[in-house]
Design an enzyme around this catalytic site. Structure first.
Site, PDB file in Angstrom:
ATOM      1  N   ASP A   1       0.928  -1.171  -0.205  1.00  0.00           N
ATOM      2  CA  ASP A   1       0.082  -0.311   0.030  1.00  0.00           C
ATOM      3  C   ASP A   1       1.018   1.206  -0.014  1.00  0.00           C
ATOM      4  OD1 ASP A   1      -1.618   2.124   0.912  1.00  0.00           O
ATOM      5  OD2 ASP A   1      -3.262   0.436   1.248  1.00  0.00           O
TER       6      ASP A   1
ATOM      7  N   TYR B   1     -13.407   6.433 -13.689  1.00  0.00           N
ATOM      8  CA  TYR B   1     -13.280   5.415 -12.761  1.00  0.00           C
ATOM      9  C   TYR B   1     -13.937   4.243 -13.042  1.00  0.00           C
ATOM     10  CZ  TYR B   1     -14.069   2.784  -8.094  1.00  0.00           C
ATOM     11  OH  TYR B   1     -14.160   2.332  -6.947  1.00  0.00           O
TER      12      TYR B   1
HETATM   13  P1  NAD Z   1      -9.359   2.910   0.236  1.00  0.00           P
HETATM   14  O1  NAD Z   1      -9.302   3.969  -0.397  1.00  0.00           O
HETATM   15  O2  NAD Z   1      -9.849   2.827   1.852  1.00  0.00           O
HETATM   16  O3  NAD Z   1      -8.402   1.561  -0.078  1.00  0.00           O
HETATM   17  C1  NAD Z   1      -7.746   1.486  -1.319  1.00  0.00           C
HETATM   18  C2  NAD Z   1      -6.269   1.417  -0.922  1.00  0.00           C
HETATM   19  O4  NAD Z   1      -5.191   1.197  -2.214  1.00  0.00           O
HETATM   20  C3  NAD Z   1      -5.729   2.637  -0.055  1.00  0.00           C
HETATM   21  O5  NAD Z   1      -5.053   2.039   1.181  1.00  0.00           O
HETATM   22  C4  NAD Z   1      -4.747   3.180  -0.930  1.00  0.00           C
HETATM   23  O6  NAD Z   1      -3.866   3.784   0.132  1.00  0.00           O
HETATM   24  C5  NAD Z   1      -4.193   2.201  -1.690  1.00  0.00           C
HETATM   25  N1  NAD Z   1      -3.737   2.423  -3.236  1.00  0.00           N
HETATM   26  C6  NAD Z   1      -4.107   3.453  -3.912  1.00  0.00           C
HETATM   27  N2  NAD Z   1      -3.375   3.324  -4.986  1.00  0.00           N
HETATM   28  C7  NAD Z   1      -2.249   2.589  -4.532  1.00  0.00           C
HETATM   29  C8  NAD Z   1      -1.067   2.342  -5.418  1.00  0.00           C
HETATM   30  N3  NAD Z   1      -0.936   3.030  -6.619  1.00  0.00           N
HETATM   31  N4  NAD Z   1      -0.480   1.716  -4.796  1.00  0.00           N
HETATM   32  C9  NAD Z   1      -0.451   0.981  -3.483  1.00  0.00           C
HETATM   33  N5  NAD Z   1      -1.384   1.189  -2.932  1.00  0.00           N
HETATM   34  C10 NAD Z   1      -2.329   2.222  -3.598  1.00  0.00           C
HETATM   35  O7  NAD Z   1     -10.905   2.116  -0.516  1.00  0.00           O
HETATM   36  P2  NAD Z   1     -11.796   0.871  -0.157  1.00  0.00           P
HETATM   37  O8  NAD Z   1     -13.142   1.635  -0.154  1.00  0.00           O
HETATM   38  O9  NAD Z   1     -11.056   0.253   0.790  1.00  0.00           O
HETATM   39  O10 NAD Z   1     -11.812   0.234  -1.778  1.00  0.00           O
HETATM   40  C11 NAD Z   1     -11.099  -1.082  -1.890  1.00  0.00           C
HETATM   41  C12 NAD Z   1     -11.454  -1.696  -3.169  1.00  0.00           C
HETATM   42  O11 NAD Z   1     -12.867  -1.738  -3.389  1.00  0.00           O
HETATM   43  C13 NAD Z   1     -10.984  -0.466  -4.539  1.00  0.00           C
HETATM   44  O12 NAD Z   1     -10.329  -1.277  -5.482  1.00  0.00           O
HETATM   45  C14 NAD Z   1     -12.471  -0.012  -4.594  1.00  0.00           C
HETATM   46  O13 NAD Z   1     -12.491   0.545  -5.797  1.00  0.00           O
HETATM   47  C15 NAD Z   1     -13.437  -0.957  -4.429  1.00  0.00           C
HETATM   48  N6  NAD Z   1     -14.690  -0.494  -4.165  1.00  0.00           N
HETATM   49  C16 NAD Z   1     -14.973  -0.027  -2.928  1.00  0.00           C
HETATM   50  C17 NAD Z   1     -16.362   0.437  -2.627  1.00  0.00           C
HETATM   51  C18 NAD Z   1     -16.676   1.071  -1.298  1.00  0.00           C
HETATM   52  O14 NAD Z   1     -17.735   1.345  -1.080  1.00  0.00           O
HETATM   53  N7  NAD Z   1     -15.778   1.243  -0.331  1.00  0.00           N
HETATM   54  C19 NAD Z   1     -17.092   0.278  -3.461  1.00  0.00           C
HETATM   55  C20 NAD Z   1     -16.908  -0.279  -4.774  1.00  0.00           C
HETATM   56  C21 NAD Z   1     -15.458  -0.752  -4.918  1.00  0.00           C
END
Ligand code: NAD
Length: 332
Positions: free
Chosen positions: A32, A150
């Protein structure tokens, strides 16, 4: 004991998943760059003998290769996430989501890792046939509107993952997460429940974007984690498949704001803000977003069980504790 690599493991869903995997005896490595994740999400695990944290970008191929070489399963969650972030930084969104997923799938192929790829309900775009079925046609808005990058980037991730399954027989499963909420989610990037709860606890007006008539289904992150675990543990029959993961209980954003005010005993009012003020001109939102979850129920027996009241109570409790910590009071 299995070694699970979670990209984006310091994020909201990733850190909850990490906790549950460690509790049940698996070993977890996370990769991360803390762009939207938080160190405090993984503080509890630092020093745990079955946990390791690589603070790096998923696009660092050497680090990714090393971690993949040790993993049995990869859960790929790292992505540019959140409507505000995506609208502000569309180029970074596309690069992180498309190039990042490409590199993760390549590394998974080299070491034959069972792989789960996070997608999103955003891929249903402007679809109006409710509930959304995994086999529905998808209707995105025009590329002139950054908001859609996105969904488009995540959709390309899906194509890439399925192509990798078909051409290279890599066991990949795609999860289309619908709104996932719970303690630890940050409100900084436009996520509605932590934003409302923060506003309610500070006694500020709850800012509802648009008419507030748009509705969503909110799934407790603990339910979401159970879905991910069920797929990790499932046989290869889930490979090459796409699954919706979400709650089917729908609530309008107006009703949600009211529920947050009531459950937090807040004196806050509700303030409506036009979309173009919140996100800039030309912003398009989806009125409804309800998943059909028959497919995942049939495959692994999963459905979301926790209620909206449980979700709100957990988030309010978490945010109250956070607000009491002096360093958090001013910076959200
Ligand atoms: P989040 O932002 O808390 O988690 C994403 C993580 O990825 C973060 O910790 C960020 O620091 C890390 N990250 C981003 N770019 C990076 C990179 N280039 N290298 C390394 N780390 C990187 O979001 P989340 O809600 O935990 O989402 C997790 C996944 O679920 C994502 O792929 C998101 O698209 C998907 N998602 C989440 C939701 C939701 O409602 N939470 C809904 C649909 C899809």
């Amino acid at each position: 004991m299995r070694q699970i690599l979670i990209t984006g493991g310091a994020g909201f869903i990733g850190s909850h998943l990490t906790r549950t995997l460690l509790e049940r005896g698996d070993a977890v490595s996370i990769l991360d760059n803390l762009s939207t994740g938080r160190l405090e999400n993984v503080d509890d695990f630092i020093g745990h003998e079955r946990f390791s944290f690589a603070f790096d970008d998923i696009r660092n191929e050497q680090v990714l290769d090393r971690l993949a070489s040790q993993a049995h399963v990869i859960v790929h969650l790292a992505a540019a996430v959140g409507v505000e972030l995506v609208v502000e930084r569309p180029a970074e969104t596309i690069e992180t989501n498309v190039l990042g997923t490409h590199l993760v799938l390549e590394a998974a192929r080299r070491y034959r890792c069972r792989t789960l790829v996070a997608s999103t309900s955003e891929v249903y775009g402007k679809g109006v046939r409710i509930p959304f079925d995994e086999e529905d046609d998808l209707l995105l808005g025009p590329s002139s509107r950054s908001r859609w990058c996105y969904a488009a980037s995540k959709l390309l991730d899906e194509f890439l993952a399925l192509a990798t399954y078909r051409e290279y027989e890599l066991p990949v499963t795609i999860i289309r997460f619908f709104n996932t909420v719970g303690p630890g989610q940050t409100g900084r990037y436009g996520m509605v429940i932590p934003r409302f709860v923060g506003q309610a606890l500070r006694g500020e007006p709850l800012t509802v974007y648009g008419s507030g008539m748009q509705s969503r289904c909110f799934c407790h992150v603990a339910d979401t984690v159970e879905a991910v675990l069920a797929i990790i543990d499932a046989s290869d029959s889930t490979a090459g498949q796409i699954y919706n993961v979400g709650s089917t209980n729908e609530i309008s954003i107006n009703a949600l704001a009211q529920a947050v005010i009531e459950r937090s005993d807040s004196a806050s009012t509700i303030k409506r803000i036009p979309y173009n003020e919140a996100y800039g001109p030309g912003f398009e939102d989806m009125e409804r977003r309800v998943p059909k979850v028959d497919k995942i129920r049939g495959a692994v027996g999963w459905t979301a069980n926790r209620t909206l009241e449980e979700i709100l109570d957990d988030v309010i409790d978490y945010e109250r504790k956070r607000l009491r910590r002096p360093e958090q009071r001013h910076g959200r």
